[in-house]
Design a protein around this motif. Structure first.
Motif, PDB file in Angstrom:
ATOM      1  N   TYR A  62      64.389  23.458  72.727  1.00 36.06           N
ATOM      2  CA  TYR A  62      63.884  24.654  72.046  1.00 36.06           C
ATOM      3  C   TYR A  62      64.324  24.661  70.579  1.00 36.06           C
ATOM      4  CZ  TYR A  62      62.983  29.501  70.821  1.00 36.06           C
ATOM      5  OH  TYR A  62      62.518  30.627  70.204  1.00 36.06           O
ATOM      6  N   GLY A  63      65.583  24.296  70.320  1.00 35.08           N
ATOM      7  CA  GLY A  63      66.084  24.290  68.961  1.00 35.08           C
ATOM      8  C   GLY A  63      65.357  23.305  68.069  1.00 35.08           C
TER       9      GLY A  63
ATOM     10  N   ALA B  41      67.769  30.483  61.538  1.00 36.31           N
ATOM     11  CA  ALA B  41      68.573  30.935  62.678  1.00 36.31           C
ATOM     12  C   ALA B  41      67.904  30.578  64.002  1.00 36.31           C
ATOM     13  CB  ALA B  41      68.783  32.447  62.589  1.00 36.31           C
ATOM     14  N   ALA B  42      66.563  30.574  64.007  1.00 37.90           N
ATOM     15  CA  ALA B  42      65.833  30.235  65.234  1.00 37.90           C
ATOM     16  C   ALA B  42      66.124  28.822  65.702  1.00 37.90           C
ATOM     17  CB  ALA B  42      64.328  30.401  64.998  1.00 37.90           C
ATOM     18  N   ALA B  43      66.505  27.934  64.779  1.00 41.58           N
ATOM     19  CA  ALA B  43      66.848  26.560  65.148  1.00 41.58           C
ATOM     20  C   ALA B  43      68.344  26.372  65.323  1.00 41.58           C
ATOM     21  CB  ALA B  43      66.330  25.597  64.080  1.00 41.58           C
TER      22      ALA B  43
ATOM     23  N   PRO C  17      70.104  27.983  68.872  1.00 38.48           N
ATOM     24  CA  PRO C  17      69.966  27.197  70.109  1.00 38.48           C
ATOM     25  C   PRO C  17      70.571  25.799  69.999  1.00 38.48           C
ATOM     26  CG  PRO C  17      67.838  27.471  69.031  1.00 38.48           C
ATOM     27  CD  PRO C  17      68.788  28.383  68.345  1.00 38.48           C
ATOM     28  N   LEU C  18      70.553  25.179  68.820  1.00 43.09           N
ATOM     29  CA  LEU C  18      71.153  23.855  68.676  1.00 43.09           C
ATOM     30  C   LEU C  18      72.667  23.920  68.837  1.00 43.09           C
ATOM     31  CD1 LEU C  18      69.059  22.323  65.758  1.00 43.09           C
ATOM     32  CD2 LEU C  18      68.997  21.672  68.171  1.00 43.09           C
ATOM     33  N   ALA C  19      73.281  24.964  68.261  1.00 42.82           N
ATOM     34  CA  ALA C  19      74.727  25.145  68.445  1.00 42.82           C
ATOM     35  C   ALA C  19      75.052  25.413  69.914  1.00 42.82           C
ATOM     36  CB  ALA C  19      75.221  26.294  67.566  1.00 42.82           C
ATOM     37  N   ALA C  20      74.240  26.247  70.564  1.00 41.40           N
ATOM     38  CA  ALA C  20      74.447  26.513  71.995  1.00 41.40           C
ATOM     39  C   ALA C  20      74.300  25.235  72.815  1.00 41.40           C
ATOM     40  CB  ALA C  20      73.444  27.571  72.468  1.00 41.40           C
ATOM     41  N   ALA C  21      73.341  24.390  72.446  1.00 36.26           N
ATOM     42  CA  ALA C  21      73.148  23.130  73.164  1.00 36.26           C
ATOM     43  C   ALA C  21      74.384  22.239  73.047  1.00 36.26           C
ATOM     44  CB  ALA C  21      71.922  22.402  72.621  1.00 36.26           C
TER      45      ALA C  21
END
Length: 452
Positions: A210-211, A223-225, A228-232
């Protein structure tokens, strides 16, 4: 092969081919789908992303579930879900209904792809016969994306985009009727499912895909990218720590640390990520520079399909002579060199088209050779009890690569095109970066496998 092995191979390869077609069959029909169902231009990408997200995120989990519950069972569940999702998609009257159908198709791919691959691996002995089957598998997967583009254009032009969904239903039903008669169920393991590991790796992969997709749409600094990339990153790191301590890990660390598994999948990730981007960039080139229609673009890719077929037939013989690791690295090198030649393609004319067709065909041959090499490398020297995991890892590599490649390279091409005012400049820069990444990947894979 025995007659039963031929029937098994035909059935499993047919299911893999159909699922590959589904990834690309709607791409050329997106404008018409948007007009018919009321999608905004910015939300059309979700028709593709809605299938890619669950397919990439759940493949590893479902591959392991096949080890525990039975691989034939997972394949059949996947076909039921594919038939239901395709029927709903063909009858869709709203964007939400269509996206729900695409999510069902993505889950079906995550269920059926690793199950079919592991059934194929365990039905054939390790060696030339299995390598030939993996060559056919790689050929049909790659050809499926090309055929999907052509088939989608034909169906949309002659009938309706809805038939791109409906065509799956009878094929899935046929597999459901035939599979129980010729496929033996694998014996499930007596082990608990690693729920913490399953939760972290699945949500981590979903966040990653998603990121990257959001980055292609909103920019890498949005922020939209970034969120989720940090969460991944956090979730996948947590998954690794959980697997180190789990009594019944979803993906045993000793398997993940195997040189063949690690570097084989890394090579597969590189070749899938970059080749899917090449096809996307060449689509832009043909339509925005040459002015081709979607149908003309699809037929232009027939040369790539022929080269991929030849590569799939040749790669097992090359593996028999030179070894799977050599074929993997040399396939990546050929893909890199061919992609770098596309940098020389100009603004049009017969010479530009000839160069594009020759280079892209050579790249497709290298790509398929690398696919067969990585499949053999990543699934060899493992017991049957771990083939579901190995197949899940190999399938996950394929799905993630296909999903993340296009947003990354398209954002580079778009940024360069906007800065220079030329679509061709953007395509050139993205292709050059693509070639450099594949070249570095080949060097890293070769060095990693040599240390084994």
């Amino acid at each position: 092969m025995t007659s039963r092995q031929r029937l098994t191979l035909t059935l499993l390869l047919g299911s893999q081919f159909m699922l590959a077609v589904d990834f690309s069959v709607l791409n050329v029909a997106l404008p018409e789908i948007g007009n018919n169902l009321g999608f905004s231009l910015g939300n059309l990408q979700w028709v593709s992303t809605a299938m890619m997200l669950p397919s990439a995120g759940f493949t590893l989990l479902f591959g392991r579930l096949g080890d525990l519950a039975g691989r034939r069972k997972m394949l059949l569940i996947g076909m039921v879900l594919l038939a239901a999702g395709s029927l709903v998609g063909g009858l869709a009257t709203t964007p939400a209904m269509l996206l729900a159908a695409r999510v069902a198709q993505g889950l079906a791919a995550a269920l059926a792809t690793p199950a079919a691959l592991s059934l194929l691996l365990t039905s054939l002995p390790e060696g030339p016969l299995r390598a030939r089957a993996l060559g056919l598998n790689g050929t049909l997967i790659s050809a499926g994306f090309t055929v999907g583009a052509i088939f989608g254009g034909i169906l949309t032009s002659l009938l309706s985009w809805r038939w791109a969904f409906f065509i799956n239903v009878p094929v899935a039903v046929a597999i459901l009727l035939i599979a129980p008669k010729i496929l033996a169920e694998s014996r499930g393991e007596r082990a608990k499912l690693d729920l913490p590991g399953a939760a972290t790796v699945t949500t981590g992969l979903l966040a990653l895909v998603y990121g990257v997709t959001a980055a292609g749409q909103h920019g890498w600094g949005s922020a939209a990218a970034l969120i989720p990339l940090a969460a991944a990153a956090v979730l996948l790191a947590a998954f690794w720590m959980i697997e180190l301590r789990s009594e019944a890990p979803l993906a045993p660390v000793q398997v993940l640390r195997r040189s063949s598994v690690k570097w084989g999948n890394f090579g597969g990730l590189i070749t899938f990520t970059m080749e899917s981007s090449v096809i996307f960039l060449l689509t832009l080139y043909l339509q925005d520079v040459f002015g081709y229609t979607p149908l003309e673009t699809g037929f232009t890719f027939c040369g790539i399909g022929v080269a991929a077929f030849v590569g799939g037939m040749t790669a097992p013989r090359l593996i028999g002579r030179f070894g799977n690791r050599t074929v993997l690295t040399c396939g990546l090198l050929l893909q890199a060199v061919a992609t770098s030649l596309l940098f020389l393609v100009g603004n049009g004319g017969g010479g530009a088209l000839t160069l594009m067709l020759a280079a892209s065909s050579a790249g497709a041959f290298g790509h398929i050779s690398a696919i067969v090499g990585y499949m053999v490398t990543a699934t060899s020297n493992l017991p049957d009890s771990e083939q579901g995991l190995a197949s899940g890892l190999a399938s996950m590599t394929q799905q993630v690569g296909i999903t993340v490649g296009i947003p990354v390279l398209s954002s580079i091409a778009t940024a360069r095109a906007a800065a220079s005012g030329s679509v061709l400049n953007g395509i050139h820069d993205a292709l050059l970066i693509d070639a450099v990444v594949v070249l570095l990947g080949a060097v890293i894979v070769r060095a990693g496998l040599r240390r084994d």
